[in-house]
Design a protein around this motif. Structure first.
Motif, PDB file in Angstrom:
ATOM      1  N   THR A 259     -82.984 -29.801  64.695  1.00  0.00           N
ATOM      2  CA  THR A 259     -81.642 -29.460  64.131  1.00  0.00           C
ATOM      3  C   THR A 259     -80.546 -30.856  64.526  1.00  0.00           C
ATOM      4  OG1 THR A 259     -81.538 -27.362  65.328  1.00  0.00           O
ATOM      5  CG2 THR A 259     -79.462 -28.011  64.436  1.00  0.00           C
ATOM      6  N   VAL A 260     -80.893 -31.502  65.532  1.00  0.00           N
ATOM      7  CA  VAL A 260     -80.377 -32.573  65.558  1.00  0.00           C
ATOM      8  C   VAL A 260     -80.626 -33.520  64.408  1.00  0.00           C
ATOM      9  CG1 VAL A 260     -79.919 -34.769  66.893  1.00  0.00           C
ATOM     10  CG2 VAL A 260     -79.846 -32.865  68.235  1.00  0.00           C
TER      11      VAL A 260
ATOM     12  N   THR B  43     -83.694 -27.638  68.922  1.00  0.00           N
ATOM     13  CA  THR B  43     -82.923 -28.598  69.230  1.00  0.00           C
ATOM     14  C   THR B  43     -82.814 -30.103  68.467  1.00  0.00           C
ATOM     15  OG1 THR B  43     -82.189 -27.539  71.534  1.00  0.00           O
ATOM     16  CG2 THR B  43     -81.392 -29.614  70.979  1.00  0.00           C
TER      17      THR B  43
ATOM     18  N   GLU C 106     -81.848 -32.634  61.417  1.00  0.00           N
ATOM     19  CA  GLU C 106     -81.196 -32.237  60.163  1.00  0.00           C
ATOM     20  C   GLU C 106     -79.767 -32.804  59.966  1.00  0.00           C
ATOM     21  OE1 GLU C 106     -83.409 -28.152  59.180  1.00  0.00           O
ATOM     22  OE2 GLU C 106     -81.814 -27.962  60.343  1.00  0.00           O
ATOM     23  N   GLU C 107     -79.136 -32.641  61.249  1.00  0.00           N
ATOM     24  CA  GLU C 107     -77.802 -32.982  61.025  1.00  0.00           C
ATOM     25  C   GLU C 107     -77.510 -34.454  60.833  1.00  0.00           C
ATOM     26  OE1 GLU C 107     -75.496 -33.085  65.029  1.00  0.00           O
ATOM     27  OE2 GLU C 107     -74.049 -31.974  63.968  1.00  0.00           O
ATOM     28  N   GLU C 108     -78.385 -35.181  61.725  1.00  0.00           N
ATOM     29  CA  GLU C 108     -78.446 -36.758  61.448  1.00  0.00           C
ATOM     30  C   GLU C 108     -78.628 -37.225  60.150  1.00  0.00           C
ATOM     31  OE1 GLU C 108     -77.180 -39.033  63.543  1.00  0.00           O
ATOM     32  OE2 GLU C 108     -77.963 -40.724  62.229  1.00  0.00           O
TER      33      GLU C 108
END
Lengths: 579, 85
Positions: free
Chosen positions: B45-46, B42, B48-50
């Motif tokens: 992934t957060v 998690t 990577e997204e940010e």
């Protein structure tokens, strides 16, 4: 919603003792971020509720589904992907895509869809189930080039379509629309290969968010709006009636006015499904009536009630329509081609949903049709939907008769020849009961709502009962108009829910229902889980008449107290057998 | 606090809401009890997204603390993107 936003949403603190919304998630993938998005979307749709998601075993969707539903009524989400129907349709297993293996894959998929349909058929009888059919692309297993639909791919889609059709016939199952999902999550952007290979979570974040969004919406099942008020000129038809005359208005392809015909077609469909449709138009009333005699109109005149055609402000027409319907502005949508009229109505009725009908943009007009379908969409059509309009018309003419004859209320009620039919059961299967609980505001004991799951769970208490009442008189049937739900404990009957449709007001049905409840149950007192809501004035007034004071919270009333204060009822009360 | 550090801190706070702001910069697998395999996925992934990046799978084993991830973002990821974050 980004993943970090979903996490932030879940960080919001809830009040102590918040009710919980339990979800059983059955899937074969590692659900990871889908669970986070689903909880976040549900938290937005069910404010103040903690959302708990229980998951099953990785890679065993059919087993997970079969294990569900044995224990209690619950809300269930089933996420199906191709690899759940045969692991060779995923990318984490190397079972082979050789042409010789394709028939066997197809056969396995057919067997698995049948197994799933059987399991869902069983659990949907006691539970609410949201189902997502495969959303990911079929892997390049077939020997044909990707731009050609192979027999293999067609066979796979046929098996899933058969599953979908079977699920559509089950009342407890709601399947996510693949068409709507495609709009918000393009199929080519759904599979995250790296994530699938490394963690078993196959969705891109955007797709997980979109799928969770629709899943939450399908579980929330928002109440449909009750009525639509439409303008006429350049809305229901093309042209200004007063300028072009009856033969000059149009709603067909030949006159480049098809969008108006489609709008009429949608209104006719909504009306037949129980939506109230009225007109608010600045026009000459006689001319409008003449226009409605044109045979090619798609929306028949008899589907419209009332028609407010005058030269006054639209907001005043809307006020009269709301009064005739006896519904709140928040249950209504107003459609007009004039931004000025929309603004004027919105100012007078801030809670009404106002929508512009585009005079010159076919695409925008079509989008409006889709939006209206969303606002008025419902799970199923009941017999009550069919009689709603006729009972409103009957109530309206009854009021006019009463006014013209100058009858006293006593005389009028005596002459009405009413009959109240009550059905006691512990079976919450009739969807009308839950519909009334969730959409009634005015005569509502406490404003508490239920999901299908929590409603079924309520009746798992052996002491719980359900009372569903219908009413008819010489002016016509009102259909199923009242619901009581509670529990009998010794000489006390506890009422947790009591709602009555506003169509049934002024007939003393509430007195008759309580009288019958006391008589049937033999209870010496009734305990009401009452609480004040912003809109339950009518039930407050009823209780104030019995108690000689407005209650502020839960209270108990004795049979003797009730008998001393209740009004005389003139209708016959009879019980119907359980349906 | 640099922009990268502030954004990374926000990611950590979202995934580990029990961490006090003062403890974020010293967070690691050893010091954060709830930092397990699921929260690793998690968290990454957060991030990577940010930051609009993709972590190199071979680097994951060493990304077990706030400082290690900050270093990755400011050096490895920055280099691979041909600029600074």
């Amino acid at each position: 919603m980004k993943l970090i936003e979903a996490l932030e949403e879940l960080r919001q603190e809830l009040p102590l003792h918040s009710p919980g919304l339990g979800i059983d998630l059955a899937c074969g993938i590692t659900p990871l971020h889908f669970v986070t998005f689903l909880r976040a979307h549900l938290r937005k749709l069910f404010p103040g509720q903690e959302v708990l998601v229980r998951t099953g075993i990785y890679g065993d969707l059919a087993g997970n589904v079969e294990r569900l539903g044995d224990e209690r009524a619950a809300t269930i989400v089933v996420i199906l992907e191709w690899q759940d129907l045969d692991p060779r349709l995923g990318i984490r297993r190397l079972g082979g895509w050789r042409p010789s293996q394709l028939p066997d894959i197809l056969q396995t998929v057919r067997l698995q869809t049948g197994r799933l349909a059987d399991a869902l058929d069983r659990i949907a009888r006691e539970n609410t189930v949201a189902v997502s059919l495969p959303t990911l692309p079929i892997p390049p297993a077939a020997f044909t080039p990707g731009w050609q639909a192979s027999a293999f791919e067609s066979g796979l889609r046929e098996a899933v379509a058969a599953l979908s059709a079977r699920l559509a016939a089950l009342t407890g199952v709601r399947t996510i629309s693949s068409q709507r999902l495609e709009r918000i999550s393009p199929p080519g952007s759904r599979l995250d290969v790296k994530s699938e290979l490394n963690t078993g979570f196959p969705y891109t974040l955007a797709h997980a968010d979109a799928l969770a969004d629709l899943t939450a919406r399908i579980l929330k099942d928002p109440l449909p709006k009750k009525g639509l008020i439409t303008d006429l000129d350049d809305t229901l038809w093309k042209g200004i009636l007063g300028e072009v005359g009856i033969d000059g208005i149009a709603w067909d392809l030949d006159h480049h006015a098809q969008r108006h015909g489609l709008y009429q077609q949608l209104l006719a469909s909504l009306a037949e499904a129980g939506t109230l449709v009225a007109i608010a138009s600045k026009n000459d009333p006689a001319l409008v009536e003449e226009a409605f005699e044109r045979a090619s109109l798609v929306l028949p005149r008899q589907r419209i009630f009332p028609a407010e055609v005058n030269w006054g402000p639209k907001s005043a027409s809307v006020s009269r329509i709301l009064k005739a319907w006896n519904v709140g502005a928040d249950s209504v949508v107003f459609v007009d081609d004039s931004p000025l009229d929309l603004a004027e109505v919105k100012q007078a009725h801030p809670e009404i949903e106002c929508r512009l009908f585009s005079r010159d943009d076919d695409q925008a007009a079509y989008r409006l049709l889709e939006e209206l379908r969303d606002l008025f969409g419902k799970q199923l059509i009941t017999a009550d939907d069919d009689i709603r309009l006729s009972s409103l018309r009957a109530a309206y003419s009854a009021a006019e008769i009463k006014l013209s004859r100058g009858d006293s209320p006593e005389q009028f009620l005596q002459d009405a020849g009413g009959k109240l039919t009550v059905n006691f059961s512990r079976n919450p299967a009739d969807p009308r009961a839950l519909e009334l609980i969730n959409k009634t505001n005015q005569f509502n004991l406490n404003g508490k709502r239920h999901t299908e799951g929590s409603w079924k769970q309520y009746f798992s208490d052996p002491a719980a009962f359900l009372l569903l009442a219908s009413y008819a008189d010489k002016f016509g049937p009102l259909g199923k108009i009242a619901v009581m739900a509670g529990r009998k404990n010794g000489t006390t009957v506890s009422i947790d829910h009591w709602v009555m449709s506003c169509r049934a007001f002024s007939r003393r049905i509430e007195h008759g229902l309580l009288l019958h409840l006391f008589e049937k149950s033999g209870a010496r007192e009734a305990d009401f889980d009452f609480s004040v809501t912003p809109r339950n004035g009518p039930i407050r007034d009823f209780f104030a008449g019995l108690l000689e004071a407005v209650p502020a919270e839960r209270f108990t009333i004795s049979r003797r107290q009730f008998d001393g204060k209740r009004s005389t009822v003139y209708f016959e009360i009879q019980e119907s057998a359980n349906e | 606090m640099s922009d990268t550090r502030a954004r990374l801190t926000k990611c950590f706070s979202s995934v580990f809401p029990g961490l006090s702001p003062g403890d974020v910069s010293s967070a690691s697998v050893e010091t954060v009890e709830v930092w397990d395999s699921v929260s690793t996925i998690t968290l990454l992934t957060v991030i990577e997204e940010e930051f609009g990046i993709q972590f190199d799978m071979d680097a994951l084993e060493r990304l077990t603390s706030y400082n290690a991830i900050f270093e990755y973002l400011t050096q490895d990821a920055s280099v691979s993107r041909g600029g600074s974050l």
